[in-house]
Design a protein around this motif. Structure first.
Motif, PDB file in Angstrom:
ATOM      1  N   VAL A   6       0.862   7.010  -6.483  1.00  8.35           N
ATOM      2  CA  VAL A   6      -0.232   7.979  -6.636  1.00  8.35           C
ATOM      3  C   VAL A   6       0.284   9.393  -6.450  1.00  8.35           C
ATOM      4  O   VAL A   6      -0.020  10.315  -7.216  1.00  8.35           O
ATOM      5  N   PHE A   7       1.123   9.544  -5.451  1.00 12.63           N
ATOM      6  CA  PHE A   7       1.643  10.873  -5.151  1.00 12.63           C
ATOM      7  C   PHE A   7       2.473  11.408  -6.295  1.00 12.63           C
ATOM      8  O   PHE A   7       2.324  12.548  -6.722  1.00 12.63           O
ATOM      9  N   GLU A  64       8.554  17.383  -0.426  1.00  5.68           N
ATOM     10  CA  GLU A  64       8.133  18.775  -0.417  1.00  5.68           C
ATOM     11  C   GLU A  64       9.180  19.653   0.259  1.00  5.68           C
ATOM     12  O   GLU A  64       9.465  20.758  -0.176  1.00  5.68           O
ATOM     13  N   LEU A  65       9.748  19.134   1.348  1.00  7.92           N
ATOM     14  CA  LEU A  65      10.772  19.919   2.029  1.00  7.92           C
ATOM     15  C   LEU A  65      12.008  20.059   1.161  1.00  7.92           C
ATOM     16  O   LEU A  65      12.675  21.098   1.179  1.00  7.92           O
ATOM     17  N   GLU A 115       9.795  10.710  -0.791  1.00  3.26           N
ATOM     18  CA  GLU A 115       8.374  10.923  -1.030  1.00  3.26           C
ATOM     19  C   GLU A 115       7.798  11.771   0.083  1.00  3.26           C
ATOM     20  O   GLU A 115       8.418  11.999   1.113  1.00  3.26           O
ATOM     21  N   GLY A 116       6.594  12.203  -0.148  1.00  2.22           N
ATOM     22  CA  GLY A 116       5.792  12.833   0.900  1.00  2.22           C
ATOM     23  C   GLY A 116       6.419  14.117   1.420  1.00  2.22           C
ATOM     24  O   GLY A 116       6.825  15.007   0.676  1.00  2.22           O
ATOM     25  N   VAL A 117       6.488  14.178   2.738  1.00  3.52           N
ATOM     26  CA  VAL A 117       6.929  15.398   3.399  1.00  3.52           C
ATOM     27  C   VAL A 117       8.375  15.714   3.015  1.00  3.52           C
ATOM     28  O   VAL A 117       8.726  16.869   2.763  1.00  3.52           O
ATOM     29  N   TRP A 137       0.827  -1.208   0.000  1.00  2.00           N
ATOM     30  CA  TRP A 137       0.000   0.000   0.000  1.00  2.00           C
ATOM     31  C   TRP A 137       0.857   1.252   0.000  1.00  2.00           C
ATOM     32  O   TRP A 137       0.538   2.245  -0.630  1.00  2.00           O
ATOM     33  N   ALA A 173      14.107  26.017  -3.271  1.00  2.68           N
ATOM     34  CA  ALA A 173      13.609  27.376  -3.429  1.00  2.68           C
ATOM     35  C   ALA A 173      14.367  28.338  -2.526  1.00  2.68           C
ATOM     36  O   ALA A 173      14.722  29.451  -2.934  1.00  2.68           O
ATOM     37  N   VAL A 174      14.648  27.923  -1.305  1.00  2.00           N
ATOM     38  CA  VAL A 174      15.362  28.808  -0.377  1.00  2.00           C
ATOM     39  C   VAL A 174      16.787  29.066  -0.865  1.00  2.00           C
ATOM     40  O   VAL A 174      17.296  30.188  -0.787  1.00  2.00           O
ATOM     41  N   TRP A 214       0.222  12.308  -9.155  1.00  2.00           N
ATOM     42  CA  TRP A 214      -0.462  13.574  -8.893  1.00  2.00           C
ATOM     43  C   TRP A 214       0.453  14.744  -9.182  1.00  2.00           C
ATOM     44  O   TRP A 214       0.084  15.689  -9.862  1.00  2.00           O
ATOM     45  N   ALA A 216       0.839   4.227  -2.640  1.00  2.00           N
ATOM     46  CA  ALA A 216       0.646   5.619  -2.216  1.00  2.00           C
ATOM     47  C   ALA A 216       1.693   6.512  -2.862  1.00  2.00           C
ATOM     48  O   ALA A 216       1.390   7.600  -3.350  1.00  2.00           O
ATOM     49  N   THR A 245      -0.323  17.386 -12.265  1.00  2.00           N
ATOM     50  CA  THR A 245      -0.794  18.730 -11.990  1.00  2.00           C
ATOM     51  C   THR A 245       0.307  19.736 -12.217  1.00  2.00           C
ATOM     52  O   THR A 245       0.530  20.618 -11.417  1.00  2.00           O
ATOM     53  N   LYS A 303      11.963  20.335  -2.079  1.00  2.00           N
ATOM     54  CA  LYS A 303      11.615  21.405  -3.024  1.00  2.00           C
ATOM     55  C   LYS A 303      11.768  22.769  -2.370  1.00  2.00           C
ATOM     56  O   LYS A 303      12.271  23.714  -2.973  1.00  2.00           O
ATOM     57  N   LEU A 304      11.300  22.859  -1.115  1.00  2.00           N
ATOM     58  CA  LEU A 304      11.402  24.144  -0.430  1.00  2.00           C
ATOM     59  C   LEU A 304      12.855  24.510  -0.192  1.00  2.00           C
ATOM     60  O   LEU A 304      13.226  25.680  -0.275  1.00  2.00           O
TER      61      LEU A 304
END
Lengths: 216, 210
Positions: free
Chosen positions: A12-13, A148-149, A143-145, A5, A155-156, A16, A9, A20, A151-152
């Motif tokens: 899917v992430f 995203e971190l 993956e997940g958090v 699972w 950006a920083v 997505w 997940a 998008t 990526k941030l």
């Protein structure tokens, strides 16, 4: 069971995030004749990705099917980076080797003679926005958090580099200001000196002239 | 630990918090219109522009442009007149194509740096039951939006700096030119004076001594 699972997940992430991808494009109106140019001031060693395509305007019920555009991308020193004719859509990508003003010019091809101009959708990504995050996620298996971190964090870092660049520009500008200040002072003194010198010369010359003519 | 509903929530949350930003420079002659698509209703649209330079030879006229922002239905959202630099944000009432039209009133070409950024509001999936992760994603989403806003501000700041750098360089050159022209004018005026006085006295002396 749990790992299956969790893999789903992750898939899917990733799906997505990939599906998008946003329409970052800006739409330009090309005149029927003449060139429309778009430029950006880019630093050295930065990835640039751009995507352009012709748009069928809503009010243009029957768009001429032969409508094509040409594009040329030039570097600050005039080198031709990308030049294509007769395109309806395309993309170009390069890494900057010089720092300066990069120019992308579009024009309507000659055989499409119409009174109405065309609309081009240009999606222009520079630096951190051009980074392919999906491949980074797949390669490093995050993956997940954490993704995203990451990526941030990118950006920083981009913000930090930009700030350093701005600081250097401001230092250059400050130097020019100080030089201008000194120049204004010195050249004003020079002007006054020239004025005084010239009037002394005048006096001396006229005195000599009147002496010669026996008036004084 | 990575439960499927959690990841689905994350996917939904992050897929909506993706910000679009565009920054371009172009030369405007009389009028220039750009369009940008706003995908979701209720998004905050930040727009900024800076006039980098005007091609006027002596740069003493005020070089400003007008901006008119029109929504998807053609209704006017905002307009400003005769600005050299402006930042504005508004909430998009409808989704669709927003049009940004610049008008240049001065007779010279001007270079404008234009930046538009659309920030989505994160939609939260109502089916997520895991309260433990939700505040974390909220905070990360807010952080992401704040960072994109910083990038937008930096782009505007950079454009303003470019404008000031050009003004400074022109001012430096102008100081030198002014001093040189002034000196040349002074020398020329005094030579003319001497010449005229010479001519006057020679004529007077010539007539009186005959």
């Amino acid at each position: 069971m749990g790992t299956k699972w969790s893999w789903r997940a992750i898939l899917v992430f990733i799906w997505w995030c990939a599906s998008t991808s946003t329409t970052q494009a800006i739409w330009l109106d090309l005149p029927p004749s003449g060139t429309k140019c778009v430029s950006e001031d880019i630093q050295n060693n930065v990835v640039v990705l751009a995507d352009y395509s012709l748009i069928n305007g809503q009010e243009d019920a029957h768009m001429p099917s032969g409508a094509t555009i040409s594009v040329r991308v030039t570097s600050p020193y005039g080198n031709n980076l990308h030049h294509k004719e007769n395109m309806t859509h395309g993309q170009f990508a390069f890494t900057t080797s010089e720092s300066g003003n990069y120019l992308a010019c579009f024009w309507v091809d000659g055989h499409h003679q119409g009174t109405k101009g065309l609309t081009v959708s240009l999606d222009w990504r520079i630096g951190i926005a051009a980074k392919d995050w999906e491949s980074v996620a797949k390669k490093e298996k995050i993956e997940g958090v954490e993704f995203e971190l990451r990526k941030l964090e990118g950006a920083v870092e981009a913000i930090h580099e930009n700030l350093i660049y701005l600081k250097n520009r401001e230092a250059d500008m400050r130097e020019v200001s100080e030089k201008t200040n000194a120049r204004v002072a010195w050249f004003s003194i020079m002007s006054i000196g020239v004025c005084i010198a010239v009037s002394i010369l005048q006096l001396w010359y006229l005195k000599r002239f009147f002496h010669k003519k026996k008036l004084i | 630990m990575l439960r499927f509903p959690t990841i689905l929530t994350a996917a939904v949350v992050f897929s909506f918090l993706i910000t679009e930003a565009v920054g371009i420079r172009f030369v405007i002659d009389r009028e220039e219109c750009l369009s940008h698509n706003v995908e979701y209703e209720g998004d905050t649209v930040h727009v900024s522009f800076v006039v980098i330079k005007a091609e006027s030879p002596w740069h003493f006229s005020q070089d400003g442009v007008d901006l008119v922002i029109k929504g998807p239905g053609g209704e006017q959202v905002h307009d400003v007149h005769d600005r050299t630099s402006e930042r504005y944000e508004f909430m998009a009432q409808k989704k669709g194509l927003f049009q940004f039209c610049f008008t240049n009133k001065s007779p010279y070409h001007e270079t404008i740096d234009f930046d538009v950024q659309v920030g989505h509001f994160a939609y939260y999936d109502q089916h997520a039951k895991d309260e433990h992760f939700k505040p974390l994603f909220d905070q990360i989403a807010k952080l992401e939006e704040a960072l994109y806003n910083i990038q937008f501000e930096q782009h505007w700041l950079q454009a303003e700096n470019d404008r000031q750098a050009l003004v400074n360089e022109k001012m430096g050159r102008r100081a030198v030119h002014k001093a040189l022209i002034e000196s040349a004018a002074l020398i020329g005026a005094s030579v003319l004076q001497v010449y005229l006085l010479q001519r006057l006295f020679e004529r007077k002396l010539g007539t009186s001594r005959v």
